[in-house]
Design a protein around this motif. Sequence first.
Motif, PDB file in Angstrom:
ATOM      1  N   UNK A  12       0.841  -1.201   0.000  1.00 48.16           N
ATOM      2  CA  UNK A  12       0.000   0.000   0.000  1.00 48.16           C
ATOM      3  C   UNK A  12       0.876   1.250   0.000  1.00 48.16           C
ATOM      4  N   UNK A  13       1.918   1.254   0.821  1.00 48.31           N
ATOM      5  CA  UNK A  13       2.828   2.406   0.866  1.00 48.31           C
ATOM      6  C   UNK A  13       3.533   2.610  -0.470  1.00 48.31           C
ATOM      7  N   UNK A  14       3.921   1.538  -1.126  1.00 54.51           N
ATOM      8  CA  UNK A  14       4.582   1.650  -2.432  1.00 54.51           C
ATOM      9  C   UNK A  14       3.616   2.239  -3.463  1.00 54.51           C
ATOM     10  N   UNK A  15       2.376   1.769  -3.473  1.00 52.61           N
ATOM     11  CA  UNK A  15       1.380   2.280  -4.421  1.00 52.61           C
ATOM     12  C   UNK A  15       1.078   3.756  -4.157  1.00 52.61           C
ATOM     13  N   UNK A  20       1.589   9.420  -5.590  1.00 51.18           N
ATOM     14  CA  UNK A  20       1.923  10.768  -5.120  1.00 51.18           C
ATOM     15  C   UNK A  20       3.095  11.347  -5.907  1.00 51.18           C
ATOM     16  N   UNK A  21       4.090  10.525  -6.191  1.00 52.20           N
ATOM     17  CA  UNK A  21       5.227  10.982  -6.979  1.00 52.20           C
ATOM     18  C   UNK A  21       4.834  11.348  -8.396  1.00 52.20           C
ATOM     19  N   UNK A  22       3.992  10.537  -9.005  1.00 51.52           N
ATOM     20  CA  UNK A  22       3.540  10.811 -10.375  1.00 51.52           C
ATOM     21  C   UNK A  22       2.726  12.105 -10.440  1.00 51.52           C
ATOM     22  N   UNK A  23       1.847  12.310  -9.472  1.00 50.23           N
ATOM     23  CA  UNK A  23       1.042  13.535  -9.450  1.00 50.23           C
ATOM     24  C   UNK A  23       1.928  14.745  -9.173  1.00 50.23           C
ATOM     25  N   UNK A  24       2.922  14.580  -8.315  1.00 51.77           N
ATOM     26  CA  UNK A  24       3.863  15.666  -8.042  1.00 51.77           C
ATOM     27  C   UNK A  24       4.609  16.076  -9.307  1.00 51.77           C
ATOM     28  N   UNK A  25       5.101  15.104 -10.048  1.00 55.60           N
ATOM     29  CA  UNK A  25       5.821  15.390 -11.293  1.00 55.60           C
ATOM     30  C   UNK A  25       4.880  15.996 -12.332  1.00 55.60           C
ATOM     31  N   UNK A  26       3.658  15.489 -12.398  1.00 54.33           N
ATOM     32  CA  UNK A  26       2.680  16.042 -13.343  1.00 54.33           C
ATOM     33  C   UNK A  26       2.353  17.490 -13.003  1.00 54.33           C
ATOM     34  N   UNK A  27       2.287  17.793 -11.727  1.00 47.99           N
ATOM     35  CA  UNK A  27       2.017  19.169 -11.303  1.00 47.99           C
ATOM     36  C   UNK A  27       3.181  20.083 -11.684  1.00 47.99           C
ATOM     37  N   UNK A  47       8.289  10.398  -1.092  1.00 45.33           N
ATOM     38  CA  UNK A  47       9.570   9.950  -0.549  1.00 45.33           C
ATOM     39  C   UNK A  47       9.401   9.229   0.784  1.00 45.33           C
ATOM     40  N   UNK A  48       8.542   9.759   1.653  1.00 46.55           N
ATOM     41  CA  UNK A  48       8.314   9.133   2.951  1.00 46.55           C
ATOM     42  C   UNK A  48       7.678   7.751   2.795  1.00 46.55           C
ATOM     43  N   UNK A  49       6.673   7.645   1.936  1.00 48.82           N
ATOM     44  CA  UNK A  49       6.011   6.356   1.728  1.00 48.82           C
ATOM     45  C   UNK A  49       6.968   5.328   1.138  1.00 48.82           C
ATOM     46  N   UNK A  50       7.728   5.725   0.134  1.00 47.23           N
ATOM     47  CA  UNK A  50       8.652   4.788  -0.510  1.00 47.23           C
ATOM     48  C   UNK A  50       9.796   4.400   0.430  1.00 47.23           C
TER      49      UNK A  50
END
Length: 77
Positions: A12-15, A20-27, A47-50
């Motif tokens: 779950x944390x990886x997903x 979150x990373x993908x949305x951050x980069x898209x933003x 970063x925290x989740x991963x």
Amino acid sequence: MKQNVGSTDKLVRTAVGAVAGAVSIATLAGAAPLPALTAPVLGVVALAMLATAATGTCGLYALFGVSTCPADGRASR
């Protein structure tokens, strides 16, 4: 630190971290119409989740005495 993040929790944390990373980069790229402050916040969340998924240790879980590892004490990786 003792591992306190179980295998399902890691998935779950990886997903969540990946999304979150993908949305951050898209933003940052302007593809997602979100406020500018969203990108760094989501980046830190990612970063925290991963990091917690990779190490199997969550500082907040340790602080509150929570563990999602199996009851027999074996850590899953």
